[in-house]
Enzyme design. Structure first.
Site, short mmCIF file in Angstrom:
data_model
loop_
_atom_site.label_atom_id
_atom_site.label_comp_id
_atom_site.label_asym_id
_atom_site.label_seq_id
_atom_site.Cartn_x
_atom_site.Cartn_y
_atom_site.Cartn_z
N LYS A 105 -3.74 -88.25 -73.79
CA LYS A 105 -2.44 -89.04 -73.57
C LYS A 105 -2.25 -91.14 -72.77
CE LYS A 105 1.39 -88.71 -75.07
NZ LYS A 105 1.33 -90.35 -75.68
N LYS A 129 -1.88 -89.13 -63.03
CA LYS A 129 -0.12 -88.72 -63.57
C LYS A 129 -0.14 -88.22 -63.91
CE LYS A 129 0.43 -92.66 -64.67
NZ LYS A 129 1.26 -94.00 -65.34
N LYS A 141 -6.10 -94.16 -72.70
CA LYS A 141 -5.45 -95.07 -72.65
C LYS A 141 -6.08 -96.21 -73.76
CE LYS A 141 -1.64 -97.06 -70.58
NZ LYS A 141 -0.44 -96.98 -70.08
N GLY A 180 3.49 -96.24 -76.50
CA GLY A 180 3.41 -97.43 -76.52
C GLY A 180 2.86 -97.50 -74.58
N ASP A 181 3.03 -98.78 -74.67
CA ASP A 181 3.25 -99.66 -73.34
C ASP A 181 3.79 -101.38 -73.72
OD1 ASP A 181 0.77 -98.53 -69.97
OD2 ASP A 181 1.05 -101.12 -71.12
N ASN A 255 10.45 -102.76 -71.64
CA ASN A 255 10.80 -101.03 -72.08
C ASN A 255 11.05 -100.96 -70.10
OD1 ASN A 255 10.16 -97.51 -71.75
ND2 ASN A 255 11.29 -98.57 -73.44
P1 NDP Z 1 6.76 -104.33 -72.01
O1 NDP Z 1 6.32 -104.72 -72.76
O2 NDP Z 1 8.18 -103.70 -72.50
O3 NDP Z 1 7.73 -105.37 -70.93
C1 NDP Z 1 7.08 -106.19 -69.83
C2 NDP Z 1 7.45 -106.93 -68.94
O4 NDP Z 1 7.49 -107.95 -68.03
C3 NDP Z 1 8.67 -108.03 -69.69
O5 NDP Z 1 9.29 -108.46 -69.69
C4 NDP Z 1 7.04 -109.35 -69.52
O6 NDP Z 1 7.43 -110.07 -69.62
C5 NDP Z 1 7.25 -108.56 -68.30
N1 NDP Z 1 5.58 -109.72 -67.58
C6 NDP Z 1 4.80 -109.47 -68.08
N2 NDP Z 1 3.77 -110.18 -67.16
C7 NDP Z 1 4.42 -110.09 -66.41
C8 NDP Z 1 4.54 -111.15 -65.00
N3 NDP Z 1 3.32 -110.91 -64.67
N4 NDP Z 1 5.39 -111.58 -63.95
C9 NDP Z 1 6.87 -111.29 -64.72
N5 NDP Z 1 7.23 -109.90 -65.64
C10 NDP Z 1 6.08 -110.11 -66.41
O7 NDP Z 1 6.02 -103.31 -71.00
P2 NDP Z 1 6.79 -101.81 -70.35
O8 NDP Z 1 7.68 -102.40 -69.60
O9 NDP Z 1 6.74 -100.85 -71.03
O10 NDP Z 1 5.51 -101.89 -68.91
C11 NDP Z 1 5.68 -102.27 -68.02
C12 NDP Z 1 4.84 -102.17 -67.14
O11 NDP Z 1 4.98 -100.49 -67.30
C13 NDP Z 1 3.24 -101.79 -67.72
O12 NDP Z 1 2.43 -102.03 -66.34
C14 NDP Z 1 3.07 -100.48 -67.88
O13 NDP Z 1 1.86 -99.99 -67.96
C15 NDP Z 1 4.70 -99.46 -66.95
N6 NDP Z 1 4.27 -98.19 -67.63
C16 NDP Z 1 5.21 -98.58 -69.16
C17 NDP Z 1 5.52 -96.80 -69.54
C18 NDP Z 1 6.10 -97.02 -70.72
O14 NDP Z 1 6.90 -95.66 -70.63
N7 NDP Z 1 6.28 -97.97 -71.38
C19 NDP Z 1 5.54 -95.69 -69.02
C20 NDP Z 1 4.43 -96.04 -67.39
C21 NDP Z 1 4.28 -97.24 -66.97
P3 NDP Z 1 7.26 -111.79 -71.06
O15 NDP Z 1 8.36 -110.53 -72.03
O16 NDP Z 1 7.85 -112.82 -70.83
O17 NDP Z 1 5.66 -111.14 -71.42
#
Ligand code: NDP
Length: 460
Positions: A105, A129, A141, A180-181, A255
């Site tokens: 997962k 995790k 992943k 998603g991620d 997200n």
């Molecule tokens: P999203 O695609 O929804 O959002 C990612 C965000 O991070 C966007 O706003 C993006 O901006 C920004 N971003 C990317 N690179 C940079 C950077 N170098 N500096 C600043 N901002 C940046 O992804 P998620 O919110 O789903 O995921 C974010 C993190 O959380 C990842 O590490 C993911 O692995 C982790 N995560 C996510 C989970 C989930 O349920 N979704 C669960 C657990 C962990 P832009 O739009 O400009 O690219």
């Protein structure tokens, strides 16, 4: 990868145990150039120094060697047709890292930086995790080096369908359940679910993060961000504090970031900054999150657009500058290695008392060292952001039951899971004479369940 300092961070230190040191060196030789994977593995091996003294059986049975080697890595071609009729080819991945305690997962990431190192670091972290959630979930992943930015709806759909056409051979509700991620939200999950169903003629819970009309779970969208705040509340409560009245900086605006910020606000904090990969906004009166959701989720525009609606705010190019803003609590929710030693020192100097990783591995090792040396409470991602996968686990349960639970029930379960993760990480840290070290505690607590399951199942 973020700033230059990171390179130095990633140079492996000598582990005290010769066995673990040799294992780490072998991992580097066998996975050359995969710096993110090396970084994630080293952090866990450092935590296991004390465990192998007490549990020589894990060494004798090769449990740790098995743990750092994925059970399976699938790599495939993803051809798709652009709106102007040209064929583009991307590379897709799925790592099925460890299935000792349940089906694989973990999410799918669509971002140009995706490669073997990224999916392996994420898949490896996911093992621990998922174990911490207390649910029967193995670690996996995947993703593709596809950049969704600037693509039309139709191009996104065709890419997702092509990606799933190959991935569908390798997954199933009892085998491997993606989610998603970065770059993969409910829209992409919907297209992939639709394609899986079409290819297999089965309506089944093969992917989580689905829309509510076709098997998604309430709270899944919010779960990772909300879970981070539930975890922070636990950490702060242990010192008689809470989020109420604090100033919070959250990086990212995807997200995880949006819902971490929302819950922090609901719990009485003022969230003053958010970012995207272009830069960060600062609004000293508190960010208007409804406006952010409109900009990022509905219009899919840049965060700088916030300024068109709020004259009180400022926008600064270069997202790394967000950590110069004074805050009591920092919640990095964007991407790996986004917060380095320079940023950590700045946060400490400005009085930051707590850092919680919403993203996976957002803090570099030397940033973490600075937090630890300065008594900053630190929540590692594999514990703090586990609420997303936990709620995906709850979505799987509801799909199996062909039933959906109401919002309050899922939220209540999420809160309990986050409290339990905090308790088990804290207890393991204490048991191993490192009270308060939640990195060590989370690694050990996550590891023990998986290692014992591997031991029980023999060398497989
Ligand atoms: P999203 O695609 O929804 O959002 C990612 C965000 O991070 C966007 O706003 C993006 O901006 C920004 N971003 C990317 N690179 C940079 C950077 N170098 N500096 C600043 N901002 C940046 O992804 P998620 O919110 O789903 O995921 C974010 C993190 O959380 C990842 O590490 C993911 O692995 C982790 N995560 C996510 C989970 C989930 O349920 N979704 C669960 C657990 C962990 P832009 O739009 O400009 O690219």
């Amino acid at each position: 990868m973020a700033p230059q300092e990171t390179q130095q961070d990633l140079t492996p230190k000598k582990l005290q145990s010769t066995y673990l040191n040799n294992l780490m060196n072998r991992l580097i030789t066998r996975n050359p150039g995969e710096e993110e994977f090396h970084q994630a593995a080293l952090e866990v091996l450092e935590s296991l120094e004390a465990v192998i003294d007490r549990h020589p059986e894990f060494v004798n049975m090769g449990i740790i060697e098995s743990l750092v080697e994925p059970e399976r890595l699938i790599k495939f071609r993803v051809p798709w047709i652009s709106d102007c009729g040209r064929v583009f080819v991307n590379r897709g991945y799925r790592v099925q890292f460890n299935g000792a305690i349940g089906p694989y997962k973990g999410g799918l990431r669509f971002h140009p930086s995706v490669n073997e190192s990224i999916v392996k670091f994420l898949g490896f972290e996911q093992i621990f995790k998922n174990s911490l959630t207390g649910l029967p979930l193995g670690g996996g992943k995947g993703g593709a080096d596809f950049d969704p930015k600037g693509k039309s709806e139709a191009e996104i759909m065709r890419f997702c369908q092509s990606f799933m056409t190959e991935l569908s051979r390798h997954i199933g509700e009892d085998t491997d359940i993606p989610a998603g991620d970065i770059g993969v939200g409910v829209r992409e999950v919907g297209y992939m679910f639709g394609q899986y169903k079409r290819l297999n003629n089965r309506f089944t819970g093969v992917i989580t993060g689905k829309g509510l009309d076709y098997g998604g779970s309430l709270v899944r969208t919010q779960a990772t961000g909300y879970g981070v705040c539930y975890f922070v509340e636990q950490m702060l409560a242990a010192g008689g504090r809470s989020l109420a009245g604090t100033t919070v900086v959250v990086s990212g605006s995807g997200n995880v970031a949006i819902y971490a910020a929302k819950k922090a606000q609901e719990l009485g904090a003022t969230v003053v900054a958010l970012s995207d990969s272009g830069g960060y906004i600062y609004d000293k009166d508190g960010i208007d999150l409804d406006l952010i959701r409109q900009i990022k989720e509905v219009q899919r525009a840049r965060i700088s657009d916030y300024l068109n609606h709020r004259s009180s705010a400022t926008y600064t190019e270069n997202p790394h500058g967000i950590w110069t803003i004074p805050a009591d609590i920092a919640i990095p929710c964007a991407t790996q290695n986004e917060l380095d030693a320079v940023a950590a020192a700045e946060l400490v100097q400005n009085g930051c008392i707590c850092v919680a990783e919403g993203a996976n591995m957002p803090c570099t090792p030397s940033a973490i060292k600075i937090f630890q040396e300065n008594g900053v409470l630190f929540a590692p991602g594999k514990a703090a952001n586990a609420g997303g996968v936990a709620t995906s686990g709850l979505e799987m349960s509801q799909n199996s039951l062909r039933y959906s639970w109401e919002y309050e029930k899922v939220d209540r379960k999420l809160k309990v899971i986050m409290q339990d993760i905090y308790q088990s990480a804290s207890a393991a840290a204490k048991e191993y004479d490192a009270e308060g070290d939640l990195i060590l505690g989370a690694n050990i607590a996550g590891f023990m369940k998986v290692a014992n399951a591997m031991l029980a199942q023999g060398a497989v």
